[in-house]
Scaffold this motif. Structure first.
Motif, PDB file in Angstrom:
ATOM      1  N   ALA A 212      70.151  82.662  47.834  1.00 42.45           N
ATOM      2  CA  ALA A 212      70.604  81.483  47.094  1.00 42.45           C
ATOM      3  C   ALA A 212      72.068  81.654  46.721  1.00 42.45           C
ATOM      4  CB  ALA A 212      69.765  81.277  45.840  1.00 42.45           C
ATOM      5  N   VAL A 213      72.810  80.567  46.808  1.00 40.23           N
ATOM      6  CA  VAL A 213      74.229  80.571  46.453  1.00 40.23           C
ATOM      7  C   VAL A 213      74.426  79.656  45.255  1.00 40.23           C
ATOM      8  CG1 VAL A 213      76.541  79.869  47.184  1.00 40.23           C
ATOM      9  CG2 VAL A 213      75.061  81.129  48.760  1.00 40.23           C
ATOM     10  N   ASP A 214      74.905  80.235  44.165  1.00 41.35           N
ATOM     11  CA  ASP A 214      75.316  79.456  42.994  1.00 41.35           C
ATOM     12  C   ASP A 214      76.744  79.016  43.239  1.00 41.35           C
ATOM     13  OD1 ASP A 214      76.238  78.552  40.510  1.00 41.35           O
ATOM     14  OD2 ASP A 214      75.007  79.968  39.387  1.00 41.35           O
ATOM     15  N   THR A 215      76.940  77.737  43.483  1.00 39.89           N
ATOM     16  CA  THR A 215      78.258  77.249  43.906  1.00 39.89           C
ATOM     17  C   THR A 215      79.329  77.480  42.847  1.00 39.89           C
ATOM     18  OG1 THR A 215      77.661  75.020  43.161  1.00 39.89           O
ATOM     19  CG2 THR A 215      77.331  75.537  45.493  1.00 39.89           C
ATOM     20  N   ALA A 216      78.967  77.392  41.581  1.00 42.15           N
ATOM     21  CA  ALA A 216      79.966  77.633  40.539  1.00 42.15           C
ATOM     22  C   ALA A 216      80.515  79.053  40.631  1.00 42.15           C
ATOM     23  CB  ALA A 216      79.353  77.396  39.156  1.00 42.15           C
ATOM     24  N   ILE A 217      79.631  80.022  40.863  1.00 38.52           N
ATOM     25  CA  ILE A 217      80.059  81.419  40.903  1.00 38.52           C
ATOM     26  C   ILE A 217      80.922  81.701  42.127  1.00 38.52           C
ATOM     27  CG2 ILE A 217      79.268  83.812  40.987  1.00 38.52           C
ATOM     28  CD1 ILE A 217      78.743  82.293  38.316  1.00 38.52           C
ATOM     29  N   VAL A 218      80.494  81.232  43.309  1.00 35.10           N
ATOM     30  CA  VAL A 218      81.291  81.528  44.505  1.00 35.10           C
ATOM     31  C   VAL A 218      82.604  80.757  44.501  1.00 35.10           C
ATOM     32  CG1 VAL A 218      79.264  82.187  45.834  1.00 35.10           C
ATOM     33  CG2 VAL A 218      80.105  79.828  45.993  1.00 35.10           C
ATOM     34  N   HIS A 219      82.627  79.593  43.849  1.00 37.53           N
ATOM     35  CA  HIS A 219      83.880  78.855  43.704  1.00 37.53           C
ATOM     36  C   HIS A 219      84.859  79.638  42.824  1.00 37.53           C
ATOM     37  CE1 HIS A 219      85.777  74.595  42.982  1.00 37.53           C
ATOM     38  NE2 HIS A 219      86.354  75.225  43.987  1.00 37.53           N
ATOM     39  N   CYS A 220      84.343  80.211  41.751  1.00 46.99           N
ATOM     40  CA  CYS A 220      85.173  81.065  40.895  1.00 46.99           C
ATOM     41  C   CYS A 220      85.709  82.259  41.676  1.00 46.99           C
ATOM     42  CB  CYS A 220      84.377  81.558  39.695  1.00 46.99           C
ATOM     43  SG  CYS A 220      83.985  80.284  38.480  1.00 46.99           S
TER      44      CYS A 220
END
Length: 229
Positions: A212-220
């Motif tokens: 699973a990819v948490d988009t907020a975290i990978v965007h950061c």
């Protein structure tokens, strides 16, 4: 260190995650008392959400473009839109400034590929799941995505707008989202995109037996890569 310009407030709950995570990553990478150089322009979400509901994306685009211009004028060296749905206005935001936009879908695609995901389930607002701007960008990067059925899309929209953006987390909504993931896996999904920046407040990716990819975290992470690159 380059200065990041954050367009936040969509919602304030997930923008707080951005501020905390970007500073944590900078401190982790540089050590000591280091923190991020950033400027935050936090919009009032009520008119944005009203324009979304009316499908008035020209109005949201004007608001975000103005925020981007103000951030650039204040010294930002890149723009970060702290929301998935509002990347529907990424072209207007990019056109409004001479500085780069760090796109959330690009960061998401890189993270999915690194995890070996080929056909992710996209959980997001109805706008992000149903409009082409996000799924087409993922598909162009080799990642065709699945979305839940119409009833689940309606349920997820309600969870996001009635609960998560207000900081409300309930066991029933978490169970509903987990059931959507189970149905997505049965339909052939081999990974999950937390395609709304609030979904990570409801579910921890570590709880799932699918990548699973948490988009907020990978965007950061992508933003900090730029800032320190």
């Amino acid at each position: 260190m380059k200065t990041l310009g954050l367009i936040g407030g969509m919602s304030a709950e997930s923008t707080a995650v951005y501020y905390r995570e970007i500073n944590r990553l900078v401190r982790e990478r540089l050590g000591g008392l280091h923190s991020a150089a950033l400027i935050l322009w936090s919009v009032d979400f009520a008119p944005i959400a009203a324009w979304q509901a009316k499908d008035d994306w020209d109005a949201t685009g004007r608001a975000l473009a103005e925020a981007a211009r103000r951030l650039e004028a204040a010294g930002a060296e890149a723009i970060v839109i702290c929301a998935n749905t509002m990347h529907i206005n990424a072209p207007q935001v990019q056109a409004a400034t001479a500085i780069p936009l760090i796109h959330i879908a690009d960061a998401t695609a890189a993270a999915l590929t690194a995890r070996g995901v080929a056909r992710p389930l996209l959980l997001a607002t109805r706008y992000t799941m149903e409009k082409p701007f996000y799924r087409d960008r993922l598909a162009a990067l080799g990642l065709p995505s699945l979305i839940p059925d119409a009833a689940d899309r309606d349920r997820l929209q309600a969870i996001i707008f009635d609960e998560l953006v207000k900081g409300v987390i309930t066991p029933d909504s978490k169970a509903a989202a987990l059931a959507m993931i189970d149905r997505g896996r049965a339909a052939g999904a081999d990974g999950v995109i937390f395609g709304c920046t609030e979904i990570g407040l409801l579910i921890d990716p570590a709880e799932l037996d699918l990548p699973a990819v948490d988009t907020a975290i990978v965007h950061c992470e992508a933003a900090v890569d730029f800032a320190l690159g």
